[in-house]
Design a protein around this motif. Structure first.
Motif, mmCIF file in Angstrom:
data_model
loop_
_atom_site.group_PDB
_atom_site.id
_atom_site.type_symbol
_atom_site.label_atom_id
_atom_site.label_comp_id
_atom_site.label_asym_id
_atom_site.label_seq_id
_atom_site.Cartn_x
_atom_site.Cartn_y
_atom_site.Cartn_z
ATOM 1 N N VAL A 59 38.261 -17.011 59.301
ATOM 2 C CA VAL A 59 38.863 -15.703 59.549
ATOM 3 C C VAL A 59 38.854 -15.431 61.053
ATOM 4 O O VAL A 59 37.851 -15.709 61.725
ATOM 5 C CB VAL A 59 38.101 -14.589 58.800
ATOM 6 N N VAL A 60 39.943 -14.888 61.609
ATOM 7 C CA VAL A 60 39.996 -14.585 63.043
ATOM 8 C C VAL A 60 38.922 -13.554 63.395
ATOM 9 O O VAL A 60 38.576 -12.688 62.577
ATOM 10 C CB VAL A 60 41.386 -14.062 63.465
ATOM 11 N N ALA A 61 38.396 -13.647 64.599
ATOM 12 C CA ALA A 61 37.270 -12.806 64.997
ATOM 13 C C ALA A 61 37.583 -11.318 64.886
ATOM 14 O O ALA A 61 36.704 -10.509 64.552
ATOM 15 C CB ALA A 61 36.841 -13.159 66.423
ATOM 16 N N SER A 62 38.829 -10.946 65.155
ATOM 17 C CA SER A 62 39.174 -9.523 65.118
ATOM 18 C C SER A 62 39.109 -8.941 63.707
ATOM 19 O O SER A 62 39.105 -7.716 63.542
ATOM 20 C CB SER A 62 40.573 -9.309 65.707
ATOM 21 N N ASP A 63 39.062 -9.811 62.685
ATOM 22 C CA ASP A 63 38.986 -9.336 61.294
ATOM 23 C C ASP A 63 37.581 -9.463 60.705
ATOM 24 O O ASP A 63 37.379 -9.187 59.517
ATOM 25 C CB ASP A 63 39.976 -10.110 60.414
ATOM 26 N N TRP A 64 36.618 -9.879 61.506
ATOM 27 C CA TRP A 64 35.261 -10.028 60.985
ATOM 28 C C TRP A 64 34.690 -8.692 60.507
ATOM 29 O O TRP A 64 33.962 -8.634 59.511
ATOM 30 C CB TRP A 64 34.344 -10.627 62.041
ATOM 31 N N ASP A 65 34.998 -7.628 61.231
ATOM 32 C CA ASP A 65 34.484 -6.317 60.818
ATOM 33 C C ASP A 65 34.938 -5.965 59.407
ATOM 34 O O ASP A 65 34.174 -5.402 58.607
ATOM 35 C CB ASP A 65 34.942 -5.238 61.797
ATOM 36 N N ALA A 66 36.190 -6.298 59.087
ATOM 37 C CA ALA A 66 36.703 -6.007 57.747
ATOM 38 C C ALA A 66 35.960 -6.816 56.694
ATOM 39 O O ALA A 66 35.658 -6.320 55.595
ATOM 40 C CB ALA A 66 38.206 -6.315 57.691
ATOM 41 N N VAL A 67 35.637 -8.072 57.015
ATOM 42 C CA VAL A 67 34.892 -8.915 56.084
ATOM 43 C C VAL A 67 33.493 -8.352 55.854
ATOM 44 O O VAL A 67 33.013 -8.250 54.713
ATOM 45 C CB VAL A 67 34.814 -10.361 56.617
ATOM 46 N N ARG A 85 43.361 -12.348 58.501
ATOM 47 C CA ARG A 85 44.226 -13.398 59.017
ATOM 48 C C ARG A 85 43.392 -14.653 59.215
ATOM 49 O O ARG A 85 42.255 -14.579 59.690
ATOM 50 C CB ARG A 85 44.848 -12.977 60.347
ATOM 51 N N LEU A 86 43.948 -15.784 58.866
ATOM 52 C CA LEU A 86 43.231 -17.054 58.980
ATOM 53 C C LEU A 86 43.377 -17.605 60.396
ATOM 54 O O LEU A 86 44.445 -17.533 60.994
ATOM 55 C CB LEU A 86 43.777 -18.058 57.972
ATOM 56 N N ASN A 87 42.288 -18.130 60.932
ATOM 57 C CA ASN A 87 42.361 -18.638 62.303
ATOM 58 C C ASN A 87 43.082 -19.978 62.407
ATOM 59 O O ASN A 87 43.252 -20.510 63.493
ATOM 60 C CB ASN A 87 40.956 -18.758 62.915
ATOM 61 N N THR A 88 43.509 -20.532 61.284
ATOM 62 C CA THR A 88 44.292 -21.768 61.307
ATOM 63 C C THR A 88 45.777 -21.509 61.120
ATOM 64 O O THR A 88 46.608 -22.317 61.513
ATOM 65 C CB THR A 88 43.801 -22.727 60.203
ATOM 66 N N THR A 89 46.125 -20.407 60.493
ATOM 67 C CA THR A 89 47.538 -20.043 60.270
ATOM 68 C C THR A 89 47.683 -18.552 60.485
ATOM 69 O O THR A 89 47.726 -17.775 59.548
ATOM 70 C CB THR A 89 48.005 -20.414 58.849
ATOM 71 N N ARG A 90 47.756 -18.121 61.726
ATOM 72 C CA ARG A 90 47.760 -16.690 62.043
ATOM 73 C C ARG A 90 49.010 -15.982 61.549
ATOM 74 O O ARG A 90 49.039 -14.761 61.452
ATOM 75 C CB ARG A 90 47.628 -16.491 63.560
ATOM 76 N N ASP A 91 50.062 -16.752 61.237
ATOM 77 C CA ASP A 91 51.280 -16.107 60.768
ATOM 78 C C ASP A 91 51.154 -15.597 59.336
ATOM 79 O O ASP A 91 51.978 -14.804 58.881
ATOM 80 C CB ASP A 91 52.458 -17.093 60.840
ATOM 81 N N HIS A 92 50.151 -16.067 58.601
ATOM 82 C CA HIS A 92 49.991 -15.684 57.201
ATOM 83 C C HIS A 92 48.743 -14.837 57.021
ATOM 84 O O HIS A 92 47.694 -15.139 57.580
ATOM 85 C CB HIS A 92 49.887 -16.934 56.317
ATOM 86 N N ARG A 93 48.895 -13.798 56.212
ATOM 87 C CA ARG A 93 47.743 -12.977 55.878
ATOM 88 C C ARG A 93 47.176 -13.451 54.554
ATOM 89 O O ARG A 93 47.857 -14.074 53.734
ATOM 90 C CB ARG A 93 48.134 -11.504 55.781
ATOM 91 N N ALA A 94 45.891 -13.168 54.339
ATOM 92 C CA ALA A 94 45.217 -13.557 53.108
ATOM 93 C C ALA A 94 44.313 -12.414 52.684
ATOM 94 O O ALA A 94 44.073 -11.464 53.443
ATOM 95 C CB ALA A 94 44.421 -14.839 53.324
ATOM 96 N N ALA A 95 43.816 -12.507 51.449
ATOM 97 C CA ALA A 95 42.902 -11.490 50.932
ATOM 98 C C ALA A 95 41.620 -12.178 50.495
ATOM 99 O O ALA A 95 41.649 -13.191 49.778
ATOM 100 C CB ALA A 95 43.527 -10.734 49.767
ATOM 101 N N MET A 96 40.476 -11.640 50.946
ATOM 102 C CA MET A 96 39.161 -12.153 50.556
ATOM 103 C C MET A 96 38.543 -11.172 49.566
ATOM 104 O O MET A 96 38.256 -10.029 49.920
ATOM 105 C CB MET A 96 38.270 -12.317 51.790
ATOM 106 N N HIS A 97 38.372 -11.605 48.312
ATOM 107 C CA HIS A 97 37.805 -10.762 47.262
ATOM 108 C C HIS A 97 36.353 -11.162 47.031
ATOM 109 O O HIS A 97 36.023 -12.359 46.979
ATOM 110 C CB HIS A 97 38.587 -10.916 45.952
ATOM 111 N N TYR A 98 35.473 -10.169 46.899
ATOM 112 C CA TYR A 98 34.054 -10.405 46.631
ATOM 113 C C TYR A 98 33.687 -9.839 45.253
ATOM 114 O O TYR A 98 34.133 -8.740 44.880
ATOM 115 C CB TYR A 98 33.180 -9.746 47.691
ATOM 116 N N PHE A 99 32.829 -10.576 44.535
ATOM 117 C CA PHE A 99 32.332 -10.146 43.212
ATOM 118 C C PHE A 99 30.817 -10.299 43.198
ATOM 119 O O PHE A 99 30.296 -11.392 43.487
ATOM 120 C CB PHE A 99 32.972 -10.991 42.094
ATOM 121 N N TYR A 100 30.125 -9.209 42.877
ATOM 122 C CA TYR A 100 28.661 -9.207 42.894
ATOM 123 C C TYR A 100 28.136 -9.732 41.549
ATOM 124 O O TYR A 100 28.193 -9.048 40.518
ATOM 125 C CB TYR A 100 28.142 -7.791 43.142
ATOM 126 N N LEU A 101 27.588 -10.984 41.559
ATOM 127 C CA LEU A 101 27.105 -11.629 40.328
ATOM 128 C C LEU A 101 25.638 -12.026 40.443
ATOM 129 O O LEU A 101 25.164 -12.927 39.729
ATOM 130 C CB LEU A 101 27.962 -12.875 40.023
#
Length: 545
Positions: A59-67, A85-101
């Motif tokens: 994940v790009v550094a500017s999005d770490w706060d969101a993570v 945004r992925l630091n390997t393909t900045r043109d594409h956005r992605a979603a990181m989902h978390y589940f507490y298990l």
């Protein structure tokens, strides 16, 4: 915090998400945010596992706060997600989902989905052989290392034995110690994630490595009380920023040393930078917009300069032009040479540079040089080349209008030079030129051909009679006795006139005919003729009596 979470509902949401997104990537995550082996009790179907050690790897550094925010929300609400945004393909956005298990499986589960995920992960896997940039360590409540990973060892060069049992402060640059202590105390106070800070850490070889440090507070975790520290090697980034700052300082020093005024504009005509020399030239103070800063450009020139600025910012066109500046105070009108240059990045105009060079003195010098090139310096009449050029320009108009050339020669001028000296002769030439200039019409050209010979060009004349009357007036003006350096000097002149339609004449022919008429006047006077004007066709000779 775990007891109230509905694990069944959370697992149901996870299963639904995985069914909808068969290409999503998954990861099992420990309490400290580090990826761990996937528990056998969790079914992730055929989904590929996320590479790397944590979400921060891709994940790009500017999005770490969101993570980090989503991570904290998951521990309270059971599920959360962050758009990244992925630091390997900045043109594409992605979603990181978390589940507490953690209640049933001992981990949190992360699911990454979005366009370009597979391509991004393959690039990340291909980078595994590169030197590590992200290191992790565990510390106790007083910041003593209790565990470090291999990446930490590779980045700083210390062995685990060199680090474990030592406080992290021992490896931090003295100038950064205060920042390290403040960030640690903030993390303890909020009982959660501490601020992300950049600090220099000592390498085993004695050099300093810039690390971006984030502390995660798990001291209240009954399973393993510790602080998880994530450190990212940002030495290259800091070095790049330092290089940029050095270039900016160099640019500023160069800009301030320039003898020209300099303005840097953004695309909205706002001033990004202006040097001190600009203030000296314009006499205006600090302003946000270029229109305000250039307020002392005279109104007649502002339209041209504004057009040049618009052309640079809109179309990427460069322009050079001269403008006049009227600064406040007694300095008077100044003339400047303006260069407008567009700034283009990846084919897009991002702004413009304007330079203003004060050329007032050089412009004045240019005018003086032009004047010297065109004038006879003794009499201030046009010189031979210039008056002949004027006559050539008139006859080149090729129409029926009449043009006249009057050839004037001062009688017995050589006797003045021989008898009284050249200084007296020069003064007589000056008197003659002044009286000659006063006798001609407005629009006529007066030139000195050399010695005591002058030429008057009449670009347009009504007819031969007017030309002959002008010759008579000139001869009369050049007749008299003048006191020069105590000597009584008599001035007399002979005048020859040639007149013809422009299209039927040439400059050389007209001057030759006027010269011949002037010599005819001298001959008549030498023979004692009483006729003061002799005519022959369109030529006339007039001599003083």
């Amino acid at each position: 915090m775990d007891g109230h979470l509905d694990t069944e509902a959370i697992e149901g949401r996870l299963d639904s998400l995985l069914r909808q997104h068969p290409t999503a990537l998954v990861a099992a995550i420990g309490a400290d945010g580090i990826f761990v082996p996937m528990p056998e009790s969790i079914s992730v179907r055929d989904h590929q596992l996320l590479p790397g050690r944590s979400a921060m790897d891709f994940v790009v550094a500017s999005d770490w706060d969101a993570v980090i925010e989503a991570w904290g929300e998951t521990r309270v609400a059971g599920t959360a997600h962050a758009d990244v945004r992925l630091n390997t393909t900045r043109d594409h956005r992605a979603a990181m989902h978390y589940f507490y298990l953690r209640e049933r499986h001992g981990v949190l589960l992360g699911v990454l989905l979005g366009p370009g995920i597979e391509t991004a992960m393959s690039r990340l896997e291909a980078m595994d052989d590169a030197p590590p940039r992200i290191a992790r360590a565990l510390k106790d409540d007083v910041a003593v290392f209790v565990e470090v990973d291999d990446a930490f060892v590779q980045i700083l060069g210390w062995s685990p034995e060199d680090l474990i049992g030592h406080r992290s402060l021992e490896f931090i640059h003295p100038d950064d110690e205060e920042l390290a202590i403040k960030s640690w105390m903030t993390m303890l106070a909020v009982r959660d994630v501490g601020p992300r800070v950049r600090m220099r850490h000592r390498h085993r070889d004695g050099s300093w490595v810039w690390l971006e440090v984030t502390n995660y507070n798990f001291l209240d975790d009954p399973e393993r009380a510790h602080v998880a520290t994530e450190m990212i090697d940002v030495s290259e980034e800091v070095a790049a920023h330092d290089a940029v700052r050095r270039r900016e300082r160099l640019f500023t020093r160069l800009a301030e040393a320039l003898p020209t005024g300099l303005i840097h504009l953004d695309h909205d005509r706002r001033i990004v930078y202006a040097n001190e020399r600009l203030t000296e030239i314009l006499g205006t103070g600090v302003a946000d917009l270029v229109d305000e800063r250039l307020a002392t450009v005279v109104r007649d020139d502002w339209a041209s300069l504004d057009t040049a600025i618009v052309g640079a910012l809109r179309d990427g066109r460069d322009a050079d032009l001269e403008v006049q500046i009227r600064p406040p105070g007694p300095s008077g009108l100044r003339r400047c040479f303006a260069k407008v240059r567009s700034l283009i990045d990846d084919g897009e105009v991002t702004g413009a540079i304007i330079t203003l060079e004060d050329i007032t003195e050089s412009a004045q010098l240019r005018v003086e040089l032009e004047r010297r090139a065109n004038l006879d310096m003794l009499t201030r009449c046009l010189n031979r080349a210039t008056v002949m050029s004027a006559l050539e320009a008139v006859v080149a108009q090729d129409d029926e209008a009449l043009v006249a050339a009057l050839f004037i020669d001062l009688d017995e001028f050589k006797l003045v030079n021989d008898g009284h000296g050249h200084a007296v002769g020069d003064e007589l030439l000056i008197i003659a030129s002044e009286r000659l200039t006063g006798a001609v019409r407005h629009g006529d050209f007066v030139g000195r051909l050399g010695g005591d010979e002058f030429l008057v060009v009449c670009p347009e004349i009504s007819g031969f009679d007017e030309a002959r009357a002008l010759a008579d007036r000139i001869a009369g003006a050049l007749h008299g006795v003048f006191s020069i350096e105590g000597h009584a000097i008599e001035l007399r002149a002979s005048v020859g006139v040639a007149c013809a339609p422009r299209r039927d004449a040439s400059a050389e022919e007209l001057v030759s005919r006027a010269d011949a008429a002037m010599y005819a006047a001298k001959r008549h006077r030498a023979l004692g003729a009483t006729e003061r004007v002799v005519t022959d066709g369109h030529d006339a000779a007039r001599f003083t009596s």
